[in-house]
Design a protein around this motif. Sequence first.
Motif, PDB file in Angstrom:
ATOM      1  N   MET A 189       0.792  -1.555   0.438  1.00  0.00           N
ATOM      2  CA  MET A 189       0.153   0.206  -0.219  1.00  0.00           C
ATOM      3  C   MET A 189       0.746   1.132  -0.097  1.00  0.00           C
ATOM      4  SD  MET A 189      -3.147   0.813   2.059  1.00  0.00           S
ATOM      5  CE  MET A 189      -3.461  -0.912   2.630  1.00  0.00           C
ATOM      6  N   ASP A 190       0.556   2.065  -1.277  1.00  0.00           N
ATOM      7  CA  ASP A 190       1.698   3.405  -1.412  1.00  0.00           C
ATOM      8  C   ASP A 190       1.454   4.711  -0.522  1.00  0.00           C
ATOM      9  OD1 ASP A 190       0.003   4.373  -3.287  1.00  0.00           O
ATOM     10  OD2 ASP A 190       1.082   2.899  -4.555  1.00  0.00           O
ATOM     11  N   ASP A 191       1.666   5.569  -0.801  1.00  0.00           N
ATOM     12  CA  ASP A 191       1.474   6.980   0.058  1.00  0.00           C
ATOM     13  C   ASP A 191       0.639   7.522   0.093  1.00  0.00           C
ATOM     14  OD1 ASP A 191       3.018   8.054  -2.006  1.00  0.00           O
ATOM     15  OD2 ASP A 191       4.285   8.976  -0.914  1.00  0.00           O
ATOM     16  N   ASP A 192      -0.663   7.255  -1.345  1.00  0.00           N
ATOM     17  CA  ASP A 192      -1.468   7.990  -1.941  1.00  0.00           C
ATOM     18  C   ASP A 192      -2.931   7.447  -1.739  1.00  0.00           C
ATOM     19  OD1 ASP A 192      -0.983   5.897  -3.977  1.00  0.00           O
ATOM     20  OD2 ASP A 192      -1.554   7.448  -5.246  1.00  0.00           O
ATOM     21  N   THR A 193      -2.784   6.084  -1.040  1.00  0.00           N
ATOM     22  CA  THR A 193      -4.078   5.548  -0.841  1.00  0.00           C
ATOM     23  C   THR A 193      -5.032   6.427  -0.181  1.00  0.00           C
ATOM     24  OG1 THR A 193      -2.403   3.649   0.476  1.00  0.00           O
ATOM     25  CG2 THR A 193      -4.836   3.692   0.465  1.00  0.00           C
ATOM     26  N   GLY A 194      -4.439   7.709   0.758  1.00  0.00           N
ATOM     27  CA  GLY A 194      -5.717   8.501   0.744  1.00  0.00           C
ATOM     28  C   GLY A 194      -6.617   9.182   0.021  1.00  0.00           C
ATOM     29  N   TYR A 195      -5.735   9.972  -1.429  1.00  0.00           N
ATOM     30  CA  TYR A 195      -6.151   9.969  -2.280  1.00  0.00           C
ATOM     31  C   TYR A 195      -7.390   8.972  -2.766  1.00  0.00           C
ATOM     32  CZ  TYR A 195      -6.927  11.770  -6.828  1.00  0.00           C
ATOM     33  OH  TYR A 195      -7.909  11.946  -8.180  1.00  0.00           O
ATOM     34  N   ARG A 196      -6.647   8.025  -2.843  1.00  0.00           N
ATOM     35  CA  ARG A 196      -6.829   6.251  -4.024  1.00  0.00           C
ATOM     36  C   ARG A 196      -8.579   6.628  -3.174  1.00  0.00           C
ATOM     37  NH1 ARG A 196      -1.940   2.291  -5.299  1.00  0.00           N
ATOM     38  NH2 ARG A 196      -1.362   3.587  -6.642  1.00  0.00           N
ATOM     39  N   GLY A 197      -8.481   6.309  -1.952  1.00  0.00           N
ATOM     40  CA  GLY A 197      -9.901   6.205  -1.069  1.00  0.00           C
ATOM     41  C   GLY A 197     -11.309   7.102  -2.020  1.00  0.00           C
ATOM     42  N   ASP A 198     -10.633   8.393  -1.408  1.00  0.00           N
ATOM     43  CA  ASP A 198     -11.514   9.911  -1.898  1.00  0.00           C
ATOM     44  C   ASP A 198     -12.280   9.522  -2.955  1.00  0.00           C
ATOM     45  OD1 ASP A 198     -10.811  10.464   0.651  1.00  0.00           O
ATOM     46  OD2 ASP A 198      -9.113  12.435   0.118  1.00  0.00           O
ATOM     47  N   ALA A 199     -11.142   9.294  -4.598  1.00  0.00           N
ATOM     48  CA  ALA A 199     -11.477   8.945  -5.728  1.00  0.00           C
ATOM     49  C   ALA A 199     -12.841   7.715  -5.317  1.00  0.00           C
ATOM     50  CB  ALA A 199     -10.797   9.099  -6.440  1.00  0.00           C
ATOM     51  N   THR A 200     -12.386   6.681  -4.937  1.00  0.00           N
ATOM     52  CA  THR A 200     -13.382   5.897  -5.075  1.00  0.00           C
ATOM     53  C   THR A 200     -14.055   6.245  -4.036  1.00  0.00           C
ATOM     54  OG1 THR A 200     -11.497   4.245  -4.508  1.00  0.00           O
ATOM     55  CG2 THR A 200     -13.733   3.062  -4.247  1.00  0.00           C
ATOM     56  N   ALA A 201     -14.667   7.037  -3.234  1.00  0.00           N
ATOM     57  CA  ALA A 201     -15.299   7.213  -2.603  1.00  0.00           C
ATOM     58  C   ALA A 201     -16.484   8.504  -3.044  1.00  0.00           C
ATOM     59  CB  ALA A 201     -15.355   8.076  -1.083  1.00  0.00           C
ATOM     60  N   LEU A 202     -15.869   8.730  -4.378  1.00  0.00           N
ATOM     61  CA  LEU A 202     -16.613   9.727  -4.912  1.00  0.00           C
ATOM     62  C   LEU A 202     -17.440   9.002  -6.111  1.00  0.00           C
ATOM     63  CD1 LEU A 202     -15.837  12.605  -7.080  1.00  0.00           C
ATOM     64  CD2 LEU A 202     -16.924  11.484  -8.154  1.00  0.00           C
ATOM     65  N   ALA A 203     -17.325   8.135  -6.512  1.00  0.00           N
ATOM     66  CA  ALA A 203     -17.822   7.592  -7.639  1.00  0.00           C
ATOM     67  C   ALA A 203     -18.826   6.452  -6.929  1.00  0.00           C
ATOM     68  CB  ALA A 203     -16.754   6.437  -8.932  1.00  0.00           C
ATOM     69  N   TRP A 204     -18.052   5.413  -5.475  1.00  0.00           N
ATOM     70  CA  TRP A 204     -18.873   4.799  -4.931  1.00  0.00           C
ATOM     71  C   TRP A 204     -20.952   5.936  -4.632  1.00  0.00           C
ATOM     72  CZ3 TRP A 204     -20.075   0.044  -4.411  1.00  0.00           C
ATOM     73  CH2 TRP A 204     -20.768  -1.168  -4.017  1.00  0.00           C
ATOM     74  N   ALA A 205     -20.530   7.003  -3.862  1.00  0.00           N
ATOM     75  CA  ALA A 205     -21.709   7.471  -3.824  1.00  0.00           C
ATOM     76  C   ALA A 205     -22.097   7.997  -5.041  1.00  0.00           C
ATOM     77  CB  ALA A 205     -20.713   9.196  -3.170  1.00  0.00           C
ATOM     78  N   ALA A 206     -21.797   7.752  -6.354  1.00  0.00           N
ATOM     79  CA  ALA A 206     -22.391   8.186  -7.640  1.00  0.00           C
ATOM     80  C   ALA A 206     -23.243   6.837  -8.101  1.00  0.00           C
ATOM     81  CB  ALA A 206     -22.094   8.647  -8.828  1.00  0.00           C
ATOM     82  N   LEU A 207     -22.417   5.529  -7.000  1.00  0.00           N
ATOM     83  CA  LEU A 207     -23.795   5.221  -6.945  1.00  0.00           C
ATOM     84  C   LEU A 207     -24.760   4.813  -6.414  1.00  0.00           C
ATOM     85  CD1 LEU A 207     -20.132   2.455  -8.271  1.00  0.00           C
ATOM     86  CD2 LEU A 207     -22.729   3.119  -9.787  1.00  0.00           C
ATOM     87  N   GLY A 208     -24.487   5.179  -5.273  1.00  0.00           N
ATOM     88  CA  GLY A 208     -25.565   5.020  -4.278  1.00  0.00           C
ATOM     89  C   GLY A 208     -25.309   3.717  -3.268  1.00  0.00           C
ATOM     90  N   GLY A 209     -24.198   2.890  -3.086  1.00  0.00           N
ATOM     91  CA  GLY A 209     -23.641   2.496  -2.404  1.00  0.00           C
ATOM     92  C   GLY A 209     -23.217   3.055  -0.487  1.00  0.00           C
ATOM     93  N   PRO A 210     -23.581   2.287   0.377  1.00  0.00           N
ATOM     94  CA  PRO A 210     -23.303   2.666   1.696  1.00  0.00           C
ATOM     95  C   PRO A 210     -21.540   2.895   1.431  1.00  0.00           C
ATOM     96  CG  PRO A 210     -23.552   0.454   1.621  1.00  0.00           C
ATOM     97  CD  PRO A 210     -23.770   0.399  -0.341  1.00  0.00           C
ATOM     98  N   ALA A 211     -22.032   4.031   2.096  1.00  0.00           N
ATOM     99  CA  ALA A 211     -20.076   4.597   2.434  1.00  0.00           C
ATOM    100  C   ALA A 211     -19.247   4.213   3.391  1.00  0.00           C
ATOM    101  CB  ALA A 211     -20.356   6.028   3.127  1.00  0.00           C
ATOM    102  N   GLY A 212     -19.165   3.031   4.287  1.00  0.00           N
ATOM    103  CA  GLY A 212     -18.865   2.144   5.221  1.00  0.00           C
ATOM    104  C   GLY A 212     -17.795   1.438   4.060  1.00  0.00           C
ATOM    105  N   LEU A 213     -18.627   0.343   3.153  1.00  0.00           N
ATOM    106  CA  LEU A 213     -17.980   0.001   2.794  1.00  0.00           C
ATOM    107  C   LEU A 213     -16.686  -0.183   2.075  1.00  0.00           C
ATOM    108  CD1 LEU A 213     -21.020  -2.738   0.273  1.00  0.00           C
ATOM    109  CD2 LEU A 213     -19.666  -2.760   3.353  1.00  0.00           C
ATOM    110  N   THR A 214     -16.385   1.095   1.458  1.00  0.00           N
ATOM    111  CA  THR A 214     -14.494   2.593   0.593  1.00  0.00           C
ATOM    112  C   THR A 214     -14.012   1.682   1.611  1.00  0.00           C
ATOM    113  OG1 THR A 214     -14.925   4.125   1.398  1.00  0.00           O
ATOM    114  CG2 THR A 214     -16.030   3.436  -0.942  1.00  0.00           C
ATOM    115  N   GLY A 215     -13.351   0.883   3.180  1.00  0.00           N
ATOM    116  CA  GLY A 215     -12.602   0.754   3.800  1.00  0.00           C
ATOM    117  C   GLY A 215     -12.543  -0.672   3.472  1.00  0.00           C
TER     118      GLY A 215
END
Length: 470
Positions: free
Chosen positions: A1-27
């Motif tokens: 896991m490299d040093d931009d994992t937080g950013y990667r998770g932010d981008a995933t959370a954005l797209a996951w929210a567009a899909l209506g997915g439960p927010a906690g699952l991106t973890g």
Amino acid sequence: MDDDTGYRGDATALAWAALGGPAGLTGRVRYGGARGLLPARLPVMDLARTAVAVCALAGAELAAARTGGPVPTVTVDDGAVATAFLSERHLRIDGRAPTAFAPLSGFWDTADGRLRTHANYPHHRDRLLAALGLPGDAGPDALAAELAGRRAKEVEETVYAAGGLAVAVRDAKEWAAHPQGAAVAGRPLLTLAPLGAATPPVRPPGLAGDPLLPAAGLRVLDLTRVLAGPVATRTLALLGADVLRIDAPGLPESRDTHGDTGFGKRSAVLDLGARAGRASFEELLALADVVVTGYRPGALDRFGLAPEVLAERRPGIVIARLSAWGDYGPWGARRGFDSLVQAATGIAMTEAAADGTPGVLPAQALDHGTGYLLAAAVLRALTERSRTGGSRLATLALTQTAALLTDVLPRRAPVAPGTADAFDPEARLADADSPMGRLRHALPPVSFADGPVNWSRPPSNWGSDVPVWW
């Protein structure tokens, strides 16, 4: 896991929210792999990684809904993602490399700017030449000479009116000022919403086995063509769905494209305009769980395939629609491809060379990215259907994915030359014998604990399968 994992998770959370997915699952998503892949001025690798991440997470979520267990951990490896986004380039059929673009597909100088054409299919080539008054056997030199004396936007309209494909190359400001660009700017990345009357939940049987296949037992009618739609349905087939692609007999597919995107699926030909073909199709539709369409908006409505009509005829069905420009605005009914959307939306000029020559993304990222987002939308819709019932409609467009790339995902400094991680895609490629011949192909990037690592079957020959469900 490299040093931009937080950013990667932010981008995933954005797209996951567009899909209506439960927010906690991106973890549940873990990132890793080589840095510096798919280099470009725009954040292409971020787009690719995000699309694959939410697709894998949607598959894992559906698996959990069927097993009653926890959501499996998702792994996103940048090397696997980058290799898959170049899958059509990695393909080999009996050792032969694929053909990318036909001679009349590309950028051309005009009297007032540049133009991008798409003429890979014979019917598009014929329409392009006919619209410009050129003979049917005209080559690149004749086309270049003709376009040099014409205005780009005039050619754009003339060729589209004739059913061909050409767009003027615009920069980002020109696209923003265009009525279609303005219409896209007001839209979300995608929409996924209930459609039609309420119906009881559709709970597929429990799931077990190795590998874990969240879409096992589900039937998908695939009415798509190059490239985003087939990428989506190829992914649904990976996850266990019975995917049957249906094409019209007069529109054969490129052998190379079919070899790349046909994994896990079957391919049949039906003439929906003929009584026998329509009857066979209706039998398929009566048992389908999902219908995925990738033709220009409205093109299939005459066959009773408009979303509202489908939901009424087949309550509880999941419908996914893909287009190039969106189903709104002045270009809503137009055909299009990834390369044309790059040219129209300013991407080609953002990636231009120092001398102003339009550039391209390092992969057909709008196609592949939209394909994985489309598969994610279908998987999320199936999960929601299992809980609350009802039909659902997912709507995506290449231009909306382009807006994610150009206007939403932040641009970061590229990895400095010479500091990118060494990467060899060979570990992400595999060989398979098929009716088409010996195939060398990219492995799927969608990965979660106990999930599949490859397709269960190679492509059959285009149009060679019987149009029945297994």
